[in-house]
Write a protein that holds these residues in place. Structure first.
Motif, PDB file in Angstrom:
ATOM      1  N   SER A  12       0.868  -1.179   0.000  1.00  0.00           N
ATOM      2  CA  SER A  12       0.000   0.000   0.000  1.00  0.00           C
ATOM      3  C   SER A  12       0.905   1.229   0.000  1.00  0.00           C
ATOM      4  O   SER A  12       1.912   1.263   0.710  1.00  0.00           O
ATOM      5  CB  SER A  12      -0.895   0.013   1.238  1.00  0.00           C
TER       6      SER A  12
ATOM      7  N   LEU B  41      -8.395  -4.653  -3.391  1.00  0.00           N
ATOM      8  CA  LEU B  41      -7.364  -3.682  -3.759  1.00  0.00           C
ATOM      9  C   LEU B  41      -8.019  -2.466  -4.401  1.00  0.00           C
ATOM     10  O   LEU B  41      -8.860  -2.599  -5.295  1.00  0.00           O
ATOM     11  CB  LEU B  41      -6.380  -4.316  -4.749  1.00  0.00           C
TER      12      LEU B  41
ATOM     13  N   GLN C 144      -7.063   1.033  -6.380  1.00  0.00           N
ATOM     14  CA  GLN C 144      -6.022   1.785  -7.079  1.00  0.00           C
ATOM     15  C   GLN C 144      -6.613   3.102  -7.565  1.00  0.00           C
ATOM     16  O   GLN C 144      -7.687   3.133  -8.168  1.00  0.00           O
ATOM     17  CB  GLN C 144      -5.470   0.973  -8.252  1.00  0.00           C
TER      18      GLN C 144
ATOM     19  N   TYR D 253      -4.402  -1.848  -0.054  1.00  0.00           N
ATOM     20  CA  TYR D 253      -4.843  -3.236   0.072  1.00  0.00           C
ATOM     21  C   TYR D 253      -5.815  -3.380   1.237  1.00  0.00           C
ATOM     22  O   TYR D 253      -5.674  -2.717   2.273  1.00  0.00           O
ATOM     23  CB  TYR D 253      -3.642  -4.151   0.307  1.00  0.00           C
TER      24      TYR D 253
ATOM     25  N   LEU E 284       2.038   0.212  -9.415  1.00  0.00           N
ATOM     26  CA  LEU E 284       0.761  -0.453  -9.170  1.00  0.00           C
ATOM     27  C   LEU E 284       0.793  -1.922  -9.569  1.00  0.00           C
ATOM     28  O   LEU E 284       1.517  -2.315 -10.501  1.00  0.00           O
ATOM     29  CB  LEU E 284      -0.354   0.239  -9.967  1.00  0.00           C
TER      30      LEU E 284
ATOM     31  N   TRP F  56      -0.745  -3.776 -11.593  1.00  0.00           N
ATOM     32  CA  TRP F  56      -1.632  -3.612 -12.741  1.00  0.00           C
ATOM     33  C   TRP F  56      -1.480  -4.808 -13.678  1.00  0.00           C
ATOM     34  O   TRP F  56      -0.359  -5.156 -14.057  1.00  0.00           O
ATOM     35  CB  TRP F  56      -1.297  -2.326 -13.496  1.00  0.00           C
TER      36      TRP F  56
ATOM     37  N   SER G 257       0.118   6.986 -11.308  1.00  0.00           N
ATOM     38  CA  SER G 257      -0.222   6.349 -10.041  1.00  0.00           C
ATOM     39  C   SER G 257      -0.331   7.385  -8.937  1.00  0.00           C
ATOM     40  O   SER G 257       0.578   8.203  -8.735  1.00  0.00           O
ATOM     41  CB  SER G 257       0.859   5.320  -9.685  1.00  0.00           C
TER      42      SER G 257
ATOM     43  N   GLN H 268      -2.372   3.377  -3.876  1.00  0.00           N
ATOM     44  CA  GLN H 268      -2.726   1.960  -3.919  1.00  0.00           C
ATOM     45  C   GLN H 268      -2.934   1.471  -2.486  1.00  0.00           C
ATOM     46  O   GLN H 268      -2.068   1.669  -1.632  1.00  0.00           O
ATOM     47  CB  GLN H 268      -1.635   1.132  -4.595  1.00  0.00           C
TER      48      GLN H 268
END
Length: 248
Positions: free
Chosen positions: A23, A85, A87, A70, A29, A31, A65, A68
């Motif tokens: 995080s 998650l 983002q 979690y 990320l 991704w 970004s 992020q």
């Protein structure tokens, strides 16, 4: 007083080297390699505020970004079923949207499962960007607090309630110092939209709220409005309904 209490999580970003499984703010990320990277179509880029060359207006710009998070680190977030998650990606250009009365960068939220095996090796770099929206990778040192409203959101006769946190956080109440709340009704279902995420230009230690300290005030590197915050309001019935952005 209890009915006005809302839990919040102060993020306390600190410069670091987070990875895709962490995080963070401003880091790489998790991704999926087979999922197209999101771009801004440039339709609402603000020609009046930007300092970029005129030929950048209307061009597609790769998002960058921003955050992020979690579920394992922030279970307080309202993750939709099957996701763990969140983002958050940001367009690094000014936007002017009179329909929503938002003037600043746009954000897109992606709620997904962290079960990603083939991760994108590198995100595309935006061809143009406003320097105040460039981020520096930061790790997070969260602390949990309880907040009560301020200003126009405070009920009559509330008295001397504790201050609202003036720093990046999840949940809680918005810190209003230039404007007042408006337009928080969800356009999809009519439900109330509440503060999901606040991203701040400056991070204040505020020892009266929690014991954490921040060494650098402008740690992330971005600047929103007049050194304020970018507030993200989400629908209380469905976080995947349209969000409301407001800089204060």
């Amino acid at each position: 007083m209890g009915e006005w209490a809302r839990p919040a999580v102060r993020l306390h970003p600190v410069l670091g080297s987070p990875g895709v499984t962490d995080s963070h703010i401003g880091g790489p990320l998790l991704w999926p390699a087979d999922e197209p990277w999101p771009w801004c179509d440039g339709s609402k880029h603000d020609e009046g505020l930007t300092i970029l060359p005129a030929d950048s207006f209307g061009v597609r710009v790769a998002l960058i970004s921003a955050v992020q998070l979690y579920r394992r680190d922030f279970p307080e977030l309202p993750f939709p079923d099957g996701t763990d998650l969140l983002q958050v990606l940001l367009c690094p250009l000014e936007h002017s949207d009179e329909e929503t009365d938002h003037f600043g960068p746009c954000l897109k939220l992606f709620w997904r499962s962290a079960a990603v095996t083939d991760v994108l090796s590198a995100a595309p770099e935006p061809a143009v960007f406003e320097p105040q929206y460039r981020t520096r990778p930061c790790v997070l040192h969260p602390c949990r607090i309880v907040e009560y409203p301020m200003g126009d959101e405070q009920p009559v006769g509330a008295g001397d309630w504790p201050p609202v946190a003036n720093g990046s956080k999840l949940g809680g109440w918005a810190f209003w110092w230039q404007t007042s709340p408006f337009g928080l009704e969800c356009p999809s279902c009519g439900a109330d939209r509440r503060l999901l995420l606040a991203l701040y230009t400056h991070e204040e230690p505020e020892k009266e709220l929690c014991s954490c300290e921040v060494a650098e005030r402008a740690v992330v590197g971005w600047e929103f409005g007049r050194e304020g915050a970018l507030n993200v309001f989400a629908c209380t019935q469905d976080v995947q309904h349209p969000i409301k952005l407001h800089i204060d």
